[in-house]
Design an enzyme around this catalytic site. Structure first.
Site: not given
Length: 386
Positions: A159, A183, A185-187
């Protein structure tokens, strides 16, 4: 100058014209579920991530759950996972009816300890979920032989680690399944929830694909009970705009991490663990840097340090807040101590509890400017030198 923990608008503003045009195109198409956008994202993601098969799903959590279901995990089974991770990893195991078995983690990389995994295996164990926490691969070169020796499935929780590598292999392509989150805010952040299931074996992939749509094959015939794990077409289309930039996003995070590691590591109040740091002995330091292994390519979803000592973490966060710098605690409570898991009577994991008491994350998003990065470092060093 206020510095947030992350700023999604900077990344998305740079692509806004293309994103808006793509959204309008999908809206006008009248095709909002499955279709060409999903097929395109799956093909492009598979090529980018070194996996033969890629399946777009509704969230990172659903990616874990779908992988567990496709692997046949259910009541009476046990699944081993780290005690220090986001709730979804353990929550998905419990939702299948299986028993989550929490084991301890490395105090410096925060990832699953292979020796703890082997010690926890019983005749009921069916799978291991290594979590590649904060963007660094777990020790897959040791975990995979353990899984193969005992006939266990391996579901990689990627994740937070899209694009990360272990000995040159992309995470998510090493075990039986990989689960990725989009999501925001993920990379590789989407515009709502979204995720990806990776599977190298075509039989495993085919099973997951059927179970993504209520276990249906062919249409309106259901040999198994699956779920509705489909991704919206508009999410897929927008992610396709951002996917070609993933390498540059990860490079920005890596540059920020390198700056922090070098700048903080020169301070005598800081402990910089090395690969031969073999014990959880508490060092004499006010700040403990994360350990990064030379065989891993880390993508730094978070830059997480430890602040040991009674009340020290609160003092540290207050100091940074006074300098208008955002921080966050990932995660304040190990899974074994969550009330909903009491019924499993989990064993204590002392290192996970220690890390949860001491960890705090600093801004590392790729659009962080050099001036902002320097201000973060100055504030951290001023606290250390008090």
């Amino acid at each position: 100058m206020s510095i947030p923990l992350f700023d999604l608008t900077r990344q998305n503003d740079a692509l806004m014209d293309e994103l808006l045009a793509t959204a309008e195109r999908v809206l006008r198409s009248g095709r909002y579920i499955m279709g060409d956008e999903i097929d395109g994202l799956e093909a492009e993601a598979a090529q980018a991530l070194g996996s033969v098969n890629s399946l777009a799903v509704s969230s990172g959590t659903d990616a874990i759950l779908l992988a567990l279901m496709a692997a046949g995990i259910g009541p009476g089974d046990e699944v081993i996972l780290p005690d220090f991770t986001f709730f979804a990893t353990g929550g998905c195991v419990a939702r299948t009816g299986a028993r989550p078995v929490f084991v301890d983690v490395c105090p410096y990389s925060y990832n699953l300890l292979p020796e703890a995994v082997e010690a926890a295996i019983t005749e009921k164990t069916r799978a291991i979920i290594p979590v590649h926490l904060f963007g660094q691969s777990a020790d897959m070169s040791r975990l995979m032989p353990i899984a193969q020796k005992h006939g266990l499935r391996v579901i990689e929780d990627c994740a937070q680690s899209i694009g990360a590598k272990h000995h040159g292999d992309y995470v998510g392509s090493i075990g039986d399944y990989g689960a990725i989150s989009f999501f925001p805010t993920k990379n590789l952040g989407g515009f709502g929830d979204g995720g990806l299931v990776l599977a190298s074996d075509p039989i495993d992939f085919g099973r997951a694909k059927i179970m993504r749509v209520h276990g249906m094959e062919p249409k309106y015939y259901h040999p198994e009970t699956g779920g509705n794990f489909r991704m919206d077409a508009i999410q897929a289309a927008l992610l396709r705009i951002k996917l070609p930039h993933l390498s540059s996003y990860n490079a920005g995070r890596q540059a920020n991490a390198e700056y922090y590691l070098k700048t903080f590591g020169e301070n005598p109040q800081v402990f910089s663990p090395t690969e031969d740091t073999a014990t959880a002995t508490q060092p004499e330091a006010r700040l403990i840097l994360p350990l990064t292994y030379s065989h891993n390519e880390v993508t730094w979803n978070q830059f997480t340090v430890r602040i040991p000592g009674e009340g020290a973490r609160e003092s540290f966060r207050n100091h940074l807040q006074e300098h208008e710098i955002g921080t966050e605690i990932y995660y304040p409570l190990p899974l074994s101590q969550q009330k909903c898991f009491e019924r499993y009577s989990p064993d204590a994991c002392p290192t996970a509890a220690m890390v949860a008491d001491e960890c705090v994350s600093l801004p590392i998003f790729p659009e962080l400017t050099s001036d902002e990065r320097e201000k973060v470092a100055e504030a951290v060093l001023s606290w250390l030198n008090q």
